[in-house]
Design a protein around this motif. Structure first.
Motif, PDB file in Angstrom:
ATOM      1  N   LEU A 107      -0.210  -9.836  69.746  1.00  0.00           N
ATOM      2  CA  LEU A 107      -0.094  -9.413  68.351  1.00  0.00           C
ATOM      3  C   LEU A 107      -1.413  -9.603  67.609  1.00  0.00           C
ATOM      4  N   GLU A 108      -2.080 -10.691  67.867  1.00  0.00           N
ATOM      5  CA  GLU A 108      -3.316 -10.995  67.153  1.00  0.00           C
ATOM      6  C   GLU A 108      -4.551 -10.305  67.722  1.00  0.00           C
ATOM      7  N   ASN A 109      -4.588 -10.075  69.050  1.00  0.00           N
ATOM      8  CA  ASN A 109      -5.867  -9.697  69.652  1.00  0.00           C
ATOM      9  C   ASN A 109      -5.871  -8.459  70.539  1.00  0.00           C
ATOM     10  N   HIS A 110      -4.726  -7.887  70.883  1.00  0.00           N
ATOM     11  CA  HIS A 110      -4.758  -6.785  71.850  1.00  0.00           C
ATOM     12  C   HIS A 110      -5.336  -5.522  71.211  1.00  0.00           C
ATOM     13  N   PRO A 111      -6.260  -4.840  71.908  1.00  0.00           N
ATOM     14  CA  PRO A 111      -6.894  -3.647  71.331  1.00  0.00           C
ATOM     15  C   PRO A 111      -5.959  -2.428  71.257  1.00  0.00           C
ATOM     16  N   ASP A 112      -4.899  -2.400  72.024  1.00  0.00           N
ATOM     17  CA  ASP A 112      -3.985  -1.255  72.062  1.00  0.00           C
ATOM     18  C   ASP A 112      -2.903  -1.421  70.990  1.00  0.00           C
ATOM     19  N   GLU A 113      -2.845  -0.472  70.063  1.00  0.00           N
ATOM     20  CA  GLU A 113      -1.892  -0.553  68.957  1.00  0.00           C
ATOM     21  C   GLU A 113      -0.442  -0.569  69.448  1.00  0.00           C
ATOM     22  N   GLU A 114      -0.157   0.191  70.500  1.00  0.00           N
ATOM     23  CA  GLU A 114       1.203   0.222  71.053  1.00  0.00           C
ATOM     24  C   GLU A 114       1.623  -1.161  71.549  1.00  0.00           C
ATOM     25  N   ILE A 115       0.697  -1.857  72.179  1.00  0.00           N
ATOM     26  CA  ILE A 115       0.991  -3.201  72.682  1.00  0.00           C
ATOM     27  C   ILE A 115       1.192  -4.159  71.502  1.00  0.00           C
ATOM     28  N   ARG A 116       0.363  -4.045  70.477  1.00  0.00           N
ATOM     29  CA  ARG A 116       0.553  -4.906  69.293  1.00  0.00           C
ATOM     30  C   ARG A 116       1.897  -4.657  68.633  1.00  0.00           C
ATOM     31  N   CYS A 117       2.300  -3.395  68.561  1.00  0.00           N
ATOM     32  CA  CYS A 117       3.610  -3.052  67.981  1.00  0.00           C
ATOM     33  C   CYS A 117       4.744  -3.625  68.844  1.00  0.00           C
ATOM     34  N   SER A 118       4.602  -3.521  70.146  1.00  0.00           N
ATOM     35  CA  SER A 118       5.612  -4.080  71.044  1.00  0.00           C
ATOM     36  C   SER A 118       5.724  -5.578  70.848  1.00  0.00           C
TER      37      SER A 118
END
Length: 121
Positions: A107-118
């Motif tokens: 949530l804090e650091n992943h560059p992929d928006e889809e992964i942050r949303c997940s």
């Protein structure tokens, strides 16, 4: 790799093709005890199994190994399953301390928006 390790991995891989979900689940659980880099890929594939107990065992095994190569597939699966069907896999991930650390990090650091949303879901 020794002949013994090769035989053990081959045995578990055969178990993953069994029609019995219980045998597939036992194979997934056994794989986390094998010290071989191929195990992560095999466990990631097991996240797609038709039986929720096999998927849950694969998620648990991946989290217990702590290998970063298994984290992104877990996050993608978690995001999809929480949205579509909160299954045993999502519950397994959310109930573990490793899973919570993984979610916060993504949530804090992943560059992929889809992964942050997940991770947020």
């Amino acid at each position: 790799m020794s002949n013994l390790f090769r035989k053990v991995i081959d045995s578990y891989q055969r178990g993953l093709t069994s029609p019995s979900s219980n045998e597939r689940m036992m194979a997934v659980r056994g794989l986390k005890e094998v010290d071989d880099p191929r195990v992560i890929g095999i466990l990631v594939d097991a996240l797609k199994d038709t039986a929720s107990e096999v998927r849950s065992a694969a998620a648990t095994s991946l989290m217990s190994l702590g290998d970063p190569r298994g984290f992104e597939p877990l996050l993608k699966l978690l995001g999809k399953q929480v949205l579509d069907d909160p299954s045993e896999v999502a519950i397994t991930i959310l109930e573990s301390s490793i899973g919570m650390e993984l979610l916060v990090e993504a949530l804090e650091n992943h560059p992929d928006e889809e992964i942050r949303c997940s991770a947020a879901w």
